[in-house]
Design an enzyme around this catalytic site. Structure first.
Site, PDB file in Angstrom:
ATOM      1  N   ASN A 234     102.377  38.351   7.595  1.00 29.28           N
ATOM      2  CA  ASN A 234     102.429  39.181   6.395  1.00 29.28           C
ATOM      3  C   ASN A 234     103.824  39.751   6.119  1.00 29.28           C
ATOM      4  O   ASN A 234     104.399  40.442   6.966  1.00 29.28           O
ATOM      5  CB  ASN A 234     101.418  40.329   6.544  1.00 29.28           C
TER       6      ASN A 234
ATOM      7  N   HIS B 196      86.341  47.958   6.785  1.00 26.75           N
ATOM      8  CA  HIS B 196      87.241  49.099   6.567  1.00 26.75           C
ATOM      9  C   HIS B 196      86.690  50.041   5.509  1.00 26.75           C
ATOM     10  O   HIS B 196      86.729  49.705   4.321  1.00 26.75           O
ATOM     11  CB  HIS B 196      88.582  48.616   6.022  1.00 26.75           C
TER      12      HIS B 196
ATOM     13  N   ARG C 110      85.275  50.977  10.330  1.00 29.02           N
ATOM     14  CA  ARG C 110      86.541  51.675  10.577  1.00 29.02           C
ATOM     15  C   ARG C 110      86.690  52.792   9.543  1.00 29.02           C
ATOM     16  O   ARG C 110      86.426  52.581   8.360  1.00 29.02           O
ATOM     17  CB  ARG C 110      87.695  50.678  10.461  1.00 29.02           C
TER      18      ARG C 110
ATOM     19  N   TYR D 217      98.759  54.690   4.957  1.00 29.61           N
ATOM     20  CA  TYR D 217      98.175  53.450   5.462  1.00 29.61           C
ATOM     21  C   TYR D 217      96.638  53.520   5.482  1.00 29.61           C
ATOM     22  O   TYR D 217      96.068  54.528   5.900  1.00 29.61           O
ATOM     23  CB  TYR D 217      98.661  53.147   6.898  1.00 29.61           C
TER      24      TYR D 217
ATOM     25  N   ASP E 199      92.204  53.507  13.184  1.00 28.94           N
ATOM     26  CA  ASP E 199      93.511  52.888  13.441  1.00 28.94           C
ATOM     27  C   ASP E 199      94.618  53.924  13.229  1.00 28.94           C
ATOM     28  O   ASP E 199      94.796  54.426  12.113  1.00 28.94           O
ATOM     29  CB  ASP E 199      93.697  51.711  12.461  1.00 28.94           C
TER      30      ASP E 199
ATOM     31  N   HIS F 205      97.740  53.151  13.729  1.00 27.69           N
ATOM     32  CA  HIS F 205      98.852  52.336  13.226  1.00 27.69           C
ATOM     33  C   HIS F 205     100.201  52.764  13.813  1.00 27.69           C
ATOM     34  O   HIS F 205     101.184  52.942  13.080  1.00 27.69           O
ATOM     35  CB  HIS F 205      98.851  52.350  11.689  1.00 27.69           C
TER      36      HIS F 205
ATOM     37  N   GLU G 135      92.690  52.735  17.744  1.00 25.31           N
ATOM     38  CA  GLU G 135      93.583  51.565  17.744  1.00 25.31           C
ATOM     39  C   GLU G 135      95.054  51.953  17.610  1.00 25.31           C
ATOM     40  O   GLU G 135      95.389  52.854  16.837  1.00 25.31           O
ATOM     41  CB  GLU G 135      93.172  50.673  16.557  1.00 25.31           C
TER      42      GLU G 135
ATOM     43  N   GLU H 201      97.671  44.123  17.795  1.00 26.99           N
ATOM     44  CA  GLU H 201      97.712  43.197  16.657  1.00 26.99           C
ATOM     45  C   GLU H 201      99.128  42.681  16.413  1.00 26.99           C
ATOM     46  O   GLU H 201      99.302  41.605  15.849  1.00 26.99           O
ATOM     47  CB  GLU H 201      97.144  43.844  15.390  1.00 26.99           C
TER      48      GLU H 201
ATOM     49  N   ARG I 120      93.811  43.233  20.741  1.00 22.09           N
ATOM     50  CA  ARG I 120      93.743  43.082  19.282  1.00 22.09           C
ATOM     51  C   ARG I 120      94.453  41.850  18.735  1.00 22.09           C
ATOM     52  O   ARG I 120      94.482  41.634  17.522  1.00 22.09           O
ATOM     53  CB  ARG I 120      94.365  44.333  18.628  1.00 22.09           C
TER      54      ARG I 120
ATOM     55  N   HIS J  74      92.289  40.826  15.668  1.00 22.07           N
ATOM     56  CA  HIS J  74      92.814  41.276  14.385  1.00 22.07           C
ATOM     57  C   HIS J  74      92.294  40.349  13.283  1.00 22.07           C
ATOM     58  O   HIS J  74      92.411  39.138  13.400  1.00 22.07           O
ATOM     59  CB  HIS J  74      94.342  41.173  14.488  1.00 22.07           C
TER      60      HIS J  74
ATOM     61  N   ASP K 222      95.121  39.370   5.814  1.00 21.16           N
ATOM     62  CA  ASP K 222      96.366  38.611   5.959  1.00 21.16           C
ATOM     63  C   ASP K 222      96.258  37.552   7.054  1.00 21.16           C
ATOM     64  O   ASP K 222      97.209  36.799   7.283  1.00 21.16           O
ATOM     65  CB  ASP K 222      97.598  39.507   6.116  1.00 21.16           C
TER      66      ASP K 222
ATOM     67  N   GLU L 124      87.143  42.106  13.606  1.00 23.04           N
ATOM     68  CA  GLU L 124      87.493  42.755  12.338  1.00 23.04           C
ATOM     69  C   GLU L 124      87.258  41.749  11.202  1.00 23.04           C
ATOM     70  O   GLU L 124      87.659  40.591  11.298  1.00 23.04           O
ATOM     71  CB  GLU L 124      88.967  43.162  12.374  1.00 23.04           C
TER      72      GLU L 124
ATOM     73  N   TRP M 170     105.546  52.433  10.644  1.00 24.08           N
ATOM     74  CA  TRP M 170     104.529  52.289   9.577  1.00 24.08           C
ATOM     75  C   TRP M 170     103.193  51.908  10.181  1.00 24.08           C
ATOM     76  O   TRP M 170     103.094  51.108  11.063  1.00 24.08           O
ATOM     77  CB  TRP M 170     104.937  51.194   8.565  1.00 24.08           C
TER      78      TRP M 170
HETATM   79  O1  KDG Z   1      99.887  42.977   7.876  1.00 21.20           O
HETATM   80  C1  KDG Z   1      99.616  44.192   8.461  1.00 21.20           C
HETATM   81  C2  KDG Z   1      98.121  44.366   8.580  1.00 21.20           C
HETATM   82  O2  KDG Z   1      97.587  43.265   9.214  1.00 21.20           O
HETATM   83  C3  KDG Z   1      97.743  45.600   9.342  1.00 21.20           C
HETATM   84  O3  KDG Z   1      98.307  46.725   8.737  1.00 21.20           O
HETATM   85  C4  KDG Z   1      96.232  45.725   9.385  1.00 21.20           C
HETATM   86  O4  KDG Z   1      96.393  47.369  11.100  1.00 21.20           O
HETATM   87  C5  KDG Z   1      95.737  46.548  10.505  1.00 21.20           C
HETATM   88  C6  KDG Z   1      94.360  46.324  10.924  1.00 21.20           C
HETATM   89  O5  KDG Z   1      93.976  46.917  11.922  1.00 21.20           O
HETATM   90  O6  KDG Z   1      93.661  45.568  10.271  1.00 21.20           O
HETATM   91 MG    MG Z   2      95.518  47.772  13.006  1.00 21.11          MG
END
Ligand code: KDG
Ligand code: MG
Length: 412
Positions: free
Chosen positions: A37, A122, A147, A159, A220, A222, A246, A272, A293, A322, A326, A349, A412
């Site tokens: 991605n 999600h 989630r 996010y 998550d 992140h 996560e 991931e 992941r 994951h 994407d 997921e 991020w």
């Molecule tokens: O491309 C980035 C995404 O795959 C990510 O932000 C998604 O964190 C993610 C998730 O847990 O699905």
């Molecule tokens: Mg994630």
């Protein structure tokens, strides 16, 4: 059976996807996903310029040998671009082998270890009310694990919160799960760790009160917290019994998880963004996490992810591959065949793809009452419709980035 044609196809129906299509001299076609991605074209160049010329004329049966040749033969090891490119080749070869055998791929990987794969979706909302509506909608669609991502007071873009805007040409469709925005520059988002740590436990309390004790809930982070902040969050979420927390801190420093583990029993999922068994050595050997992941698409294909997960199995660590949108339907199908055959499958997921993506990639996998199944077609069970794919050329898109209130760039 040698590889006669190798083509890299970039298509952007709802978002960009990179697909490797291999064809053998006796007419078998195999597909592999190499989507990364926001950096898709780097994998395209790696495949087109460096790998495709090496594949032509090679014996399509020799999957392990080809994997080792591409990994060791490049000298420059690991990394997301390399491992996504190797994954695309690996999965396409597994697809060919299974199609030729006339079996769904999971049969070649050892056969089914279960009836179906528990999937999570999600749910998100800026406000608690919006979040409840999103959870309810997911339950109505049949999800049995969800989630939870919530807006944080004072933060405007964040996010994991669904944008109701939809993508260009797809306006009005609530496309919850695609953070990469089409455009020339990445979108800037904001972050405030204190506000997040104060707000989140209340969100989980509200969700538990509304939806009961039984529903598996995930969250998550992140990569946004320091280890001690992650430890504190894990502890404050314990009353709500998460299925997992996560990416609570960046995992490049694997030892950081020792500190988190000392303080909380909330199960942890990591990886991931990881792509090699070496990224997991300490995490797995010291049982510092509960779920791996990595996806088939980003971690060197079925051959390498199976290796990581078999290592993890020795330590009672399970898969949590994951699977946002994407990862293309080809990568998703590969995950489902591997997940069905593994003993230590945990959860998958899964967001549903948009209608254009479904027209480009015909899929045999099914999703019913919260469970996925790869289906019974030979190979992966995915067909790439080239005429449809050609309708949607690559569109520049970037993942967002984050700044703190004082302007500092944050994870991020
Ligand atoms: O491309 C980035 C995404 O795959 C990510 O932000 C998604 O964190 C993610 C998730 O847990 O699905
Ligand atoms: Mg994630």
């Amino acid at each position: 059976m040698s590889i006669e044609r190798a083509e890299v196809i970039v298509t952007s129906p709802d978002r960009n996807f990179v697909t490797l299509r291999l064809e053998t001299d006796d007419g078998y076609v195999g597909l592999g996903d190499g989507t990364l991605n926001g950096r898709e074209l780097a994998v395209v160049a790696y495949l087109r310029d460096h790998i495709v010329p090496l594949l032509l004329g090679k014996d399509a049966h020799r999957i392990e040998d080809t994997w080792q040749f591409l990994y060791r033969g490049a000298y420059w090891r690991r990394g997301p671009v390399t491992m996504a490119a190797i994954a695309a080749v690996d999965v396409a070869l597994w697809d060919i082998k299974a199609r030729r055998a006339g079996m769904p791929l999971y049969q070649l990987l050892g056969g089914a270890s279960r009836h179906g794969l528990l999937a999570y979706g999600h749910a998100s909302g800026q406000s608690t009310q919006e979040l409840f509506e999103s959870v309810t909608a997911h339950l109505e669609q049949g999800y049995r694990a969800i989630r939870i991502q919530s807006g944080i007071p004072g933060l405007t873009s964040l996010y994991g919160i669904a944008s109701s805007k939809g993508l260009e040409g797809n306006e009005g469709v609530r496309y919850d799960h695609e953070p990469a925005q089409r455009g020339k520059h990445p979108v800037e988002e904001s972050w405030d760790t204190d506000a997040y740590l104060r707000h989140l436990p209340g969100v989980f309390e509200a969700v538990r009160n509304q939806f009961g004790e039984d529903l598996p809930l995930l969250h998550d982070c992140h990569h946004r917290l320091t280890p001690i902040q992650a430890a504190s969050l894990g502890k404050s979420l314990e009353p709500y019994r998460l299925f997992w927390l996560e990416d609570c801190t960046p995992a490049e420093n694997q030892e950081a998880f020792r500190l988190i583990r000392r303080h909380t029993t909330t199960p942890l999922a990591v990886g991931e963004v990881m792509n090699s068994v070496w990224d997991y050595q300490t995490l797995i050997r010291e049982q510092l996490i509960d779920y791996v992941r990595s996806s088939v698409t980003h971690a060197g294909g079925i051959t390498h992810l199976k290796r990581i997960l078999e290592h993890a199995a020795q330590y009672q660590i399970k898969s949590g591959m994951h699977g946002p949108t994407d990862v293309s339907p080809v990568g998703m199908a590969a995950a489902l065949h591997l997940g069905l055959s593994l003993h230590n499958f945990g959860i998958q997921e899964y967001m549903q793809y948009g209608p254009r993506t479904n027209a480009v990639f015909t899929q045999s996998f099914t999703w019913s009452e919260g469970f996925l199944h790869p289906g019974s077609q030979p190979g992966l069970g995915v067909t790439l419709n080239l005429d449809e794919a050609r309708k949607y050329p690559y569109v520049r898109a970037y993942l967002p980035f984050t700044r703190l209130k004082d302007g500092t760039i944050h994870d991020w």
